[in-house]
Design an enzyme around this catalytic site. Structure first.
Site, mmCIF file in Angstrom:
data_model
loop_
_atom_site.group_PDB
_atom_site.id
_atom_site.type_symbol
_atom_site.label_atom_id
_atom_site.label_comp_id
_atom_site.label_asym_id
_atom_site.label_seq_id
_atom_site.Cartn_x
_atom_site.Cartn_y
_atom_site.Cartn_z
ATOM 1 N N GLU A 296 20.353 -36.319 28.172
ATOM 2 C CA GLU A 296 19.450 -36.167 29.379
ATOM 3 C C GLU A 296 20.082 -35.995 30.489
ATOM 4 O O GLU A 296 20.856 -36.865 30.978
ATOM 5 C CB GLU A 296 18.797 -37.725 29.452
ATOM 6 C CG GLU A 296 17.974 -38.564 28.283
ATOM 7 C CD GLU A 296 16.664 -37.781 28.019
ATOM 8 O OE1 GLU A 296 16.179 -37.060 29.025
ATOM 9 O OE2 GLU A 296 16.161 -37.653 27.109
ATOM 10 N N LEU A 297 19.865 -34.680 31.134
ATOM 11 C CA LEU A 297 20.636 -34.218 32.027
ATOM 12 C C LEU A 297 20.000 -34.043 33.531
ATOM 13 O O LEU A 297 18.890 -34.666 33.720
ATOM 14 C CB LEU A 297 21.133 -32.643 31.778
ATOM 15 C CG LEU A 297 21.949 -32.954 30.224
ATOM 16 C CD1 LEU A 297 22.393 -31.385 29.925
ATOM 17 C CD2 LEU A 297 22.993 -33.830 30.389
ATOM 18 N N CYS B 222 16.536 -38.627 38.526
ATOM 19 C CA CYS B 222 16.537 -37.744 37.621
ATOM 20 C C CYS B 222 15.316 -36.676 37.865
ATOM 21 O O CYS B 222 14.992 -35.491 37.756
ATOM 22 C CB CYS B 222 17.265 -37.583 36.203
ATOM 23 S SG CYS B 222 15.949 -38.955 35.469
ATOM 24 N N GLU C 237 19.889 -29.735 42.629
ATOM 25 C CA GLU C 237 19.297 -31.198 42.467
ATOM 26 C C GLU C 237 20.046 -31.884 43.905
ATOM 27 O O GLU C 237 21.128 -31.765 43.931
ATOM 28 C CB GLU C 237 19.936 -31.845 41.402
ATOM 29 C CG GLU C 237 19.139 -33.369 40.959
ATOM 30 C CD GLU C 237 19.582 -33.791 39.679
ATOM 31 O OE1 GLU C 237 20.921 -33.832 39.469
ATOM 32 O OE2 GLU C 237 18.917 -34.630 39.022
ATOM 33 N N GLY D 150 23.125 -38.365 32.083
ATOM 34 C CA GLY D 150 23.814 -37.869 33.439
ATOM 35 C C GLY D 150 24.056 -36.614 33.836
ATOM 36 O O GLY D 150 22.882 -35.755 33.548
ATOM 37 N N TRP E 191 24.702 -44.237 36.995
ATOM 38 C CA TRP E 191 24.651 -45.265 37.883
ATOM 39 C C TRP E 191 23.091 -45.431 38.331
ATOM 40 O O TRP E 191 23.122 -46.389 39.032
ATOM 41 C CB TRP E 191 25.518 -45.233 39.013
ATOM 42 C CG TRP E 191 25.423 -43.778 39.663
ATOM 43 C CD1 TRP E 191 26.229 -42.528 39.345
ATOM 44 C CD2 TRP E 191 24.595 -43.253 40.663
ATOM 45 N NE1 TRP E 191 25.992 -41.690 40.000
ATOM 46 C CE2 TRP E 191 24.801 -41.757 41.106
ATOM 47 C CE3 TRP E 191 23.457 -44.074 41.330
ATOM 48 C CZ2 TRP E 191 24.186 -41.323 41.857
ATOM 49 C CZ3 TRP E 191 22.729 -43.059 42.185
ATOM 50 C CH2 TRP E 191 23.283 -41.702 42.497
ATOM 51 N N ASN E 192 22.342 -44.590 38.236
ATOM 52 C CA ASN E 192 21.307 -44.396 39.189
ATOM 53 C C ASN E 192 20.199 -45.544 38.697
ATOM 54 O O ASN E 192 19.485 -45.921 39.556
ATOM 55 C CB ASN E 192 20.609 -43.003 39.504
ATOM 56 C CG ASN E 192 20.139 -42.364 38.219
ATOM 57 O OD1 ASN E 192 20.711 -42.634 37.320
ATOM 58 N ND2 ASN E 192 19.212 -41.432 38.331
ATOM 59 N N LYS F 179 28.986 -47.104 27.127
ATOM 60 C CA LYS F 179 29.967 -47.161 28.407
ATOM 61 C C LYS F 179 28.908 -46.900 29.464
ATOM 62 O O LYS F 179 28.355 -45.782 29.553
ATOM 63 C CB LYS F 179 30.784 -45.722 28.311
ATOM 64 C CG LYS F 179 31.762 -45.901 29.251
ATOM 65 C CD LYS F 179 32.125 -44.398 29.642
ATOM 66 C CE LYS F 179 31.788 -43.982 30.972
ATOM 67 N NZ LYS F 179 31.687 -44.862 32.087
ATOM 68 N N PRO F 180 28.818 -48.003 30.492
ATOM 69 C CA PRO F 180 28.019 -47.940 31.842
ATOM 70 C C PRO F 180 28.955 -46.867 32.685
ATOM 71 O O PRO F 180 30.175 -46.478 32.409
ATOM 72 C CB PRO F 180 27.651 -49.192 32.082
ATOM 73 C CG PRO F 180 28.859 -50.040 31.558
ATOM 74 C CD PRO F 180 29.279 -49.233 30.332
ATOM 75 N N ALA F 181 28.225 -46.558 33.858
ATOM 76 C CA ALA F 181 28.967 -45.770 34.914
ATOM 77 C C ALA F 181 29.972 -46.611 35.612
ATOM 78 O O ALA F 181 29.788 -47.830 35.614
ATOM 79 C CB ALA F 181 27.995 -45.048 35.877
#
Ligand code: NAP
Length: 475
Positions: A246-247, A280, A378, A224, A147-148, A171-173
């Protein structure tokens, strides 16, 4: 309240089952999103596979032309879409426009890259043989975005996979599906063949399981949290499904005494507070060399106090709300923990309870010890922990003492030190005198628990290509 549709095999589909999309600046719903179940996701993968058989056959140049047209549509609709991003995510309108500009640039970059799925010819070692390496698209891609950055992170995946000749089910958030629907409207406007790009929404774990277990889905690309990344890794182990991940990040930002102090403070402001700290690659922990520590703090606190907080739709706002209550609670907890460990709260740090939205005052916390939560996890909020260091070797060791390694920042004018930092900081992206390193033509991704693989750059399209060796006997 409008119910937004899914985009399935070239059709707009509104369903009876929906969920509410909340405006974080008002803490109330303003739209609804259609949802489907797992069997309909399987159908989307079937349709994506049927579309793949023709999409892979057209030239890279033709695929690139579609991407250029989508970029033009997105750019043309930027005013409406930027408002939508701000309403579902909370970020200030100027930052929503920047997000759209970046998405447009990604589409244009991959439109050009689509022509360059180069292979190579390898000199033979044995008489009567010739060797070629060719690249072919991997197939249907299941993409999952957070979502960011609700628009650009989905577009980044779609643009690179489509350029490679793959088809995409995105699939979006749950909190921010509408930017992706707006992107699908651009796709639809340029008449991309049905099934080449689709949007699904519903139970995240069911969609994830369908992407993992359905053999038609050949790759999953995910952005995410590290914890969901681990779920996907466990699932992928069962069926040996390729993953790009991508975490999370936990970036250190280092300011050396030889730095241009004004530029270092400006760099720290943007690296920390862009997107209200919910990036992120946000600077999570700031280390300043002792001789300039107090001067850095004075300037940094003054600029932080001057940040304008409010509904991102209002002109001049620089700090919007956080995404939800949980995010605000985590920010408060990280500050409380730092203070309990002896840190000093120099400004901000308050949940603005007098407003309806999830607003949190940007905070600077000084003298935070390395064992503080905000130095280890984080934070994903506008909380800036700052501490002093003495030597280069010491700060490199402290910067690398993390399981994450997405980005790192350093401010220095010493050339030798720049090279030592480039080589020794454990991060996939390093900004030297630069608080915003991301650009379409350079690889984006992390080391350690920050992920696998790279998006953007030459690497971005390669992630969706198979490498095949062809050995030809000619004797
Ligand atoms: P998240 O909770 O991991 O959600 C990301 C996406 O995964 C959402 O679409 C979510 O769907 C989906 N998801 C949740 N559970 C799932 C499951 N069991 N199987 C499959 N998909 C599942 O992360 P977030 O809170 O949205 O995003 C913040 C995190 O993303 C931070 O850690 C941040 O650092 C990271 N991030 C990394 C990058 C990068 O490039 N490295 C960029 C941006 C953000 P629902 O929304 O429907 O639950």
């Amino acid at each position: 309240m409008k119910t937004h549709p899914l985009y399935l095999n070239g059709e707009w589909v509104v369903t009876e089952t929906t969920h509410a999309v909340v405006n974080p600046a008002k803490a109330e719903p303003f739209a609804r999103m259609s949802l489907i179940d797992r069997s309909r996701v399987a159908q989307a993968l079937n349709d994506a596979h049927a579309a793949f058989l023709s999409w892979r056959q057209i030239t890279g140049k033709a695929r690139g032309e579609f991407l250029q047209k989508i970029a033009a549509e997105l750019d043309r609709r930027r005013d409406g879409i930027s408002r939508l991003i701000t309403m579902e995510n909370g970020k200030p309108l100027a930052q929503s426009l920047t997000e759209i500009a970046m998405a447009v640039d990604h589409l244009r970059w991959f439109a050009e890259e689509a022509r360059r799925g180069y292979g190579r010819v390898i000199p033979n070692q044995v008489e009567g043989k010739r060797h070629l390496v060719i690249k072919t698209p991997i197939g249907v891609v299941g993409a999952i975005s957070p979502w960011n950055f609700p628009l650009v992170l989905g577009v980044r995946k779609a643009a690179s996979a489509l350029a490679a000749g793959c088809t995409v089910v995105l699939k979006p958030a749950r909190q921010t599906p509408l930017s992706s629907v707006a992107f699908a409207e651009c796709v639809d406007a340029v008449k991309l063949p049905p099934g080449v790009f689709q949007i699904v929404a519903g139970s995240a774990s069911e969609i994830g399981q369908e992407f993992l277990q359905n053999p038609l889905c050949r790759k999953i690309t995910f952005t995410g949290s590290t914890s969901v990344g681990q779920i996907l890794i466990r699932g992928a182990a069962e069926c040996v499904k390729p993953l790009s991940l991508e975490l999370g990040g936990q970036a250190p930002l280092l300011v050396f005494e030889d730095a241009d102090l004004e530029k270092a403070v400006d760099g720290a402001m943007i690296a920390k507070f862009r997107n209200t700290g919910q990036s992120c690659i946000a600077a999570n922990r700031i280390y300043v060399q002792r001789p300039i520590y107090q001067r850095f703090l004075d300037l940094f606190v003054a600029k932080t106090k001057a940040l304008k907080i409010g509904d991102g739709l209002l002109v001049g706002v620089q700090i919007g709300p956080l995404i939800d209550d949980e995010a605000a609670a985590k920010a408060a907890q990280h500050i409380e923990d730092a203070v309990a460990h002896g840190a000093r709260l120099l400004c901000g740090g308050r949940r603005l309870k007098e407003r309806k939205g999830f607003f949190f005052e940007p905070a600077v916390v000084a003298d935070v010890p390395d064992r503080g939560l905000c130095m280890q996890e984080e934070t994903f909020a506008p909380v800036a922990p700052v501490c002093a260091f003495d030597t280069e070797a010491e700060v490199i060791q402290r910067a690398n003492a993390s399981n994450f390694g997405l980005s790192a920042y350093a401010f220095t004018r010493d050339l030798g030190r720049t090279f030592r930092l480039m080589e020794s900081l454990e991060a996939g992206m390093i900004g030297i005198n630069d608080g915003v390193p991301t650009t379409s033509q350079c690889p984006f991704g992390g080391v350690k628990q920050s992920g696998w693989g790279r998006e953007l750059g030459l690497e971005g399209m390669d992630a969706f290509l198979e490498t095949k060796h062809i050995s030809i006997g000619i004797a």
